[in-house]
Design an enzyme around this catalytic site. Structure first.
Site, PDB file in Angstrom:
ATOM      1  N   LYS A 111     195.251 -36.215  86.652  1.00 55.06           N
ATOM      2  CA  LYS A 111     194.086 -37.175  87.539  1.00 55.06           C
ATOM      3  C   LYS A 111     192.746 -37.088  87.472  1.00 55.06           C
ATOM      4  O   LYS A 111     192.756 -35.683  88.056  1.00 55.06           O
ATOM      5  CB  LYS A 111     194.097 -37.798  89.151  1.00 55.06           C
ATOM      6  CG  LYS A 111     193.222 -39.299  89.029  1.00 55.06           C
ATOM      7  CD  LYS A 111     192.786 -39.553  90.055  1.00 55.06           C
ATOM      8  CE  LYS A 111     191.436 -38.042  90.723  1.00 55.06           C
ATOM      9  NZ  LYS A 111     190.197 -38.265  89.962  1.00 55.06           N
ATOM     10  N   GLU A 164     193.158 -24.146  93.467  1.00 56.23           N
ATOM     11  CA  GLU A 164     192.575 -23.635  93.226  1.00 56.23           C
ATOM     12  C   GLU A 164     191.218 -24.603  93.597  1.00 56.23           C
ATOM     13  O   GLU A 164     191.111 -25.487  93.034  1.00 56.23           O
ATOM     14  CB  GLU A 164     192.358 -23.591  91.846  1.00 56.23           C
ATOM     15  CG  GLU A 164     194.102 -22.818  91.647  1.00 56.23           C
ATOM     16  CD  GLU A 164     193.987 -22.616  89.402  1.00 56.23           C
ATOM     17  OE1 GLU A 164     193.084 -23.102  88.344  1.00 56.23           O
ATOM     18  OE2 GLU A 164     194.449 -21.893  89.225  1.00 56.23           O
ATOM     19  N   CYS A 184     183.308 -22.341  89.029  1.00 60.40           N
ATOM     20  CA  CYS A 184     183.487 -22.223  90.713  1.00 60.40           C
ATOM     21  C   CYS A 184     183.692 -20.349  90.809  1.00 60.40           C
ATOM     22  O   CYS A 184     183.628 -20.059  91.611  1.00 60.40           O
ATOM     23  CB  CYS A 184     184.995 -22.630  90.461  1.00 60.40           C
ATOM     24  SG  CYS A 184     185.921 -21.461  89.468  1.00 60.40           S
ATOM     25  N   GLU A 195     178.577 -22.630  98.946  1.00 56.45           N
ATOM     26  CA  GLU A 195     178.629 -22.718  97.602  1.00 56.45           C
ATOM     27  C   GLU A 195     178.191 -23.410  96.846  1.00 56.45           C
ATOM     28  O   GLU A 195     178.502 -24.916  97.261  1.00 56.45           O
ATOM     29  CB  GLU A 195     180.634 -22.887  97.009  1.00 56.45           C
ATOM     30  CG  GLU A 195     180.189 -23.393  95.952  1.00 56.45           C
ATOM     31  CD  GLU A 195     181.856 -24.203  94.932  1.00 56.45           C
ATOM     32  OE1 GLU A 195     182.084 -24.845  95.581  1.00 56.45           O
ATOM     33  OE2 GLU A 195     182.069 -23.865  94.379  1.00 56.45           O
TER      34      GLU A 195
HETATM   35  P1  NAD Z   1     186.230 -32.731  94.183  1.00 60.52           P
HETATM   36  O1  NAD Z   1     187.050 -31.565  95.120  1.00 60.52           O
HETATM   37  O2  NAD Z   1     185.168 -33.480  94.790  1.00 60.52           O
HETATM   38  O3  NAD Z   1     187.318 -33.291  93.644  1.00 60.52           O
HETATM   39  C1  NAD Z   1     188.372 -32.462  92.251  1.00 60.52           C
HETATM   40  C2  NAD Z   1     189.449 -33.556  92.019  1.00 60.52           C
HETATM   41  O4  NAD Z   1     190.072 -34.399  93.754  1.00 60.52           O
HETATM   42  C3  NAD Z   1     188.359 -34.868  91.686  1.00 60.52           C
HETATM   43  O5  NAD Z   1     189.374 -35.132  90.774  1.00 60.52           O
HETATM   44  C4  NAD Z   1     188.529 -36.226  92.022  1.00 60.52           C
HETATM   45  O6  NAD Z   1     188.166 -37.256  92.519  1.00 60.52           O
HETATM   46  C5  NAD Z   1     189.179 -35.693  93.478  1.00 60.52           C
HETATM   47  N1  NAD Z   1     189.412 -36.126  94.875  1.00 60.52           N
HETATM   48  C6  NAD Z   1     189.137 -36.149  95.608  1.00 60.52           C
HETATM   49  N2  NAD Z   1     189.196 -36.581  97.050  1.00 60.52           N
HETATM   50  C7  NAD Z   1     190.908 -36.714  96.752  1.00 60.52           C
HETATM   51  C8  NAD Z   1     191.325 -37.011  97.471  1.00 60.52           C
HETATM   52  N3  NAD Z   1     191.533 -37.020  99.117  1.00 60.52           N
HETATM   53  N4  NAD Z   1     192.830 -36.620  97.422  1.00 60.52           N
HETATM   54  C9  NAD Z   1     193.158 -36.377  96.284  1.00 60.52           C
HETATM   55  N5  NAD Z   1     191.874 -35.691  95.146  1.00 60.52           N
HETATM   56  C10 NAD Z   1     190.967 -36.368  95.403  1.00 60.52           C
HETATM   57  O7  NAD Z   1     185.167 -31.394  92.982  1.00 60.52           O
HETATM   58  P2  NAD Z   1     184.743 -31.601  92.259  1.00 60.52           P
HETATM   59  O8  NAD Z   1     183.251 -31.751  92.280  1.00 60.52           O
HETATM   60  O9  NAD Z   1     185.443 -32.419  91.242  1.00 60.52           O
HETATM   61  O10 NAD Z   1     184.720 -30.150  91.634  1.00 60.52           O
HETATM   62  C11 NAD Z   1     183.828 -29.096  92.095  1.00 60.52           C
HETATM   63  C12 NAD Z   1     184.601 -28.129  92.839  1.00 60.52           C
HETATM   64  O11 NAD Z   1     185.984 -27.680  92.027  1.00 60.52           O
HETATM   65  C13 NAD Z   1     183.825 -26.832  93.628  1.00 60.52           C
HETATM   66  O12 NAD Z   1     183.574 -26.439  94.563  1.00 60.52           O
HETATM   67  C14 NAD Z   1     184.909 -25.543  92.301  1.00 60.52           C
HETATM   68  O13 NAD Z   1     184.219 -24.262  92.622  1.00 60.52           O
HETATM   69  C15 NAD Z   1     186.071 -26.263  92.243  1.00 60.52           C
HETATM   70  N6  NAD Z   1     186.714 -25.464  91.109  1.00 60.52           N
HETATM   71  C16 NAD Z   1     187.372 -24.740  91.477  1.00 60.52           C
HETATM   72  C17 NAD Z   1     187.895 -23.407  90.357  1.00 60.52           C
HETATM   73  C18 NAD Z   1     189.197 -23.094  90.923  1.00 60.52           C
HETATM   74  O14 NAD Z   1     190.196 -22.193  90.119  1.00 60.52           O
HETATM   75  N7  NAD Z   1     189.151 -22.252  91.822  1.00 60.52           N
HETATM   76  C19 NAD Z   1     187.730 -24.445  88.999  1.00 60.52           C
HETATM   77  C20 NAD Z   1     186.703 -25.392  88.831  1.00 60.52           C
HETATM   78  C21 NAD Z   1     186.174 -26.113  89.608  1.00 60.52           C
END
Ligand code: NAD
Length: 480
Positions: free
Chosen positions: A177, A252, A286, A382
């Site tokens: 997803k 992650e 990230c 962050e």
């Molecule tokens: P987010 O947590 O808002 O969303 C990530 C994904 O989770 C999306 O596909 C979203 O639709 C889904 N999601 C949201 N709520 C959910 C739920 N209740 N159940 C299941 N899925 C759900 O994050 P974002 O804004 O898309 O991404 C940014 C974040 O990702 C930042 O905090 C960044 O640091 C982190 N990130 C981490 C890494 C890593 O490797 N550690 C890499 C890239 C991004």
């Protein structure tokens, strides 16, 4: 409608709309216009996708296939991704304003993710444990089952491929997803999986918002593994939901990377990587080096070079070949980053360069901040944008303390020409990855992940194998 202005789910090898016909808008943040729509997945769509992957795992050829045959199929998908590289890159650029050259780089790495894990599963099949007792023992790594993979919007294709590739290479079937902000490139990847001849259900794409599409996927007890990349807040929800049916999770999550420049650093190299670490992908990384610590003795010289390099970054249309920095990925994200930038002055900080663009674009210019108290939100939290908060330090002990004083622990960087110090400090930093005199360089065999609020578990090479398989011990009697 063409196949580049509607992005459906890809389930069982076919692209389909949502059961209830729901859609959402797909935006181009640079032009601030809607350019496509995508299927809005609901619980029924999630259930369909899981049922398809379950069938493909329980009854289909994929988990039973020879390793070489499976590897060949995955390489075919990588071939198609390389053939369509510019289309995939253009989708990410249009979808989130990633400069096109960076998007091309990400597509190449995405295809490589598939190639790496296709080959890795052939070469890392198990271990033999000779026993003194007249027995022979060995391990076997069988596939775990159905994998739910959830990815963010900052590296839309690359983050998805980083999950899907090891999952399917080890014989699992997978539902990916993508983020609701960036459904395009992952949907095209799903179409290419069908074209490459992967059996139906091996890679399903479920589009839609985190709730209900993502949450329904994670809560489904037919799912055997959950791999998630996103924010720490969502990660905690995902873990709690998966725990209800005891599905292991790999998380992650966010970061607030420390970047330490010692007095003896090669300044040219340190400036180059410091700029890359906080302004690549417009700071939406990230691993960003968002907390910069500079040794007092070189502070003025380093900062002059750093500010000049930040101001020299070509900002503009992400499709323009010269552009290295563009707008943020969405209005929602622009509002979030702007709030942090607006708070800097209120908290007593100074903006040396950058700030929120005044022309109405969803753009925050490369921003460098000093004089913030260590309790200010822009220092501690962050931001996930192009905002670098700088402090000076006097001693190694002091800077290690500052760097480790965070709930996050994804990565850190340090710049020094002193070999002993490099090893000593790298070892003392509380982070999943430490880069010395560089940034963002990655060997797919090494562990990747974070400590604290930055995640749970590690992926990469054998670390991915351990997560995406059910390791088994087999013990045979040899002497009677
Ligand atoms: P987010 O947590 O808002 O969303 C990530 C994904 O989770 C999306 O596909 C979203 O639709 C889904 N999601 C949201 N709520 C959910 C739920 N209740 N159940 C299941 N899925 C759900 O994050 P974002 O804004 O898309 O991404 C940014 C974040 O990702 C930042 O905090 C960044 O640091 C982190 N990130 C981490 C890494 C890593 O490797 N550690 C890499 C890239 C991004």
């Amino acid at each position: 409608m063409s196949d580049l202005d509607f992005f459906g789910h890809v389930i069982d090898g076919e692209e389909t709309p949502s059961v209830d016909g729901g859609t959402f808008e797909v935006w181009n943040p640079w032009t601030q216009a809607v350019w496509a729509t995508a299927a809005e997945g609901g619980p029924e769509d999630a259930a369909r996708a899981v049922a398809s992957s379950r069938r493909a795992f329980d009854e289909g050829p994929w988990p039973r296939m020879g390793r070489a045959e499976r590897a060949a199929a995955i390489h075919r998908l990588a071939d198609l991704m390389e053939e369509r590289a510019d289309d995939l890159a253009a989708l990410d650029t249009r979808n989130m304003a990633k400069p096109f050259a960076q998007a091309q780089h990400d597509v190449a790495r995405s295809a490589w993710n598939f190639r790496f894990f296709a080959d890795h599963q052939r070469d890392h099949c198990g271990e033999v444990y000779p026993m003194d007792s007249g027995h022979h023992s060995y391990s076997e790594y069988g596939p775990a089952g159905v994998v739910a993979a959830i990815s963010p919007w900052n590296f839309p294709l690359m983050m998805a491929s980083w999950k899907v590739a090891p999952a399917i290479a080890w014989g699992n079937t997978c539902i990916i997803k993508p983020s609701e902000d960036t459904p395009a490139s992952v949907t095209l990847m799903g179409r290419l999986a069908t074209e490459a001849g992967l059996p139906p259900g091996v890679i399903n794409v479920l589009n839609g918002h985190g709730d209900p599409a993502g949450s329904a996927l994670v809560a489904d007890d037919r799912v055997d593994r959950v791999t998630f990349t996103g924010s720490s807040v969502t990660g905690k929800r995902v873990m709690a939901s998966a725990a209800a049916h005891l599905a292991p999770v790999s998380l992650e999550l966010g970061g607030k990377g420390a970047n330490i420049v010692f007095e003896d650093a090669d300044l040219g190299n340190a400036v180059r990587w410091t700029v890359e670490a906080i302004f690549r992908n417009s700071g939406q990384v990230c691993l960003a080096g968002s907390r910069l610590y500079v040794a007092s003795g070189i502070y003025d010289e380093f900062m002059a070079l750093f500010v000049a390099a930040a101001e020299a970054l070509p900002i503009g249309d992400p499709f323009d070949p010269g552009t290295r920095f563009s707008s943020l990925a969405s209005k929602k994200h622009f509002d979030k980053v702007s709030t942090y930038v607006d708070g800097v002055g209120l908290d007593g900080g100074k903006i040396l360069t950058g700030g929120v663009d005044e022309d109405g674009r969803w753009l925050v210019r490369p921003t460098i901040v000093t004089d913030l108290p260590l309790t200010a939100p822009a220092y501690c939290e962050e931001i996930f944008g192009p905002v670098c908060v700088v402090n000076r330090f006097e001693s190694e002990d002091e800077v290690v303390g500052l760097a480790n004083d965070t709930r996050y622990g994804l990565n850190a960087m340090l710049f020094t020409e002193n070999l002993s110090r490099a090893h000593r400090v790298a070892s003392r930093l509380r982070a999943g990855t430490v880069w010395v005199n560089c940034f963002f360089i990655r060997d797919l065999r090494t562990p990747f992940g974070g400590v604290g609020d930055s995640g749970v578990g590690r992926e990469g090479g054998n670390f991915s194998r351990e997560f995406f398989t059910e390791p088994k011990a087999i013990v045979m009697q040899i002497e009677r």
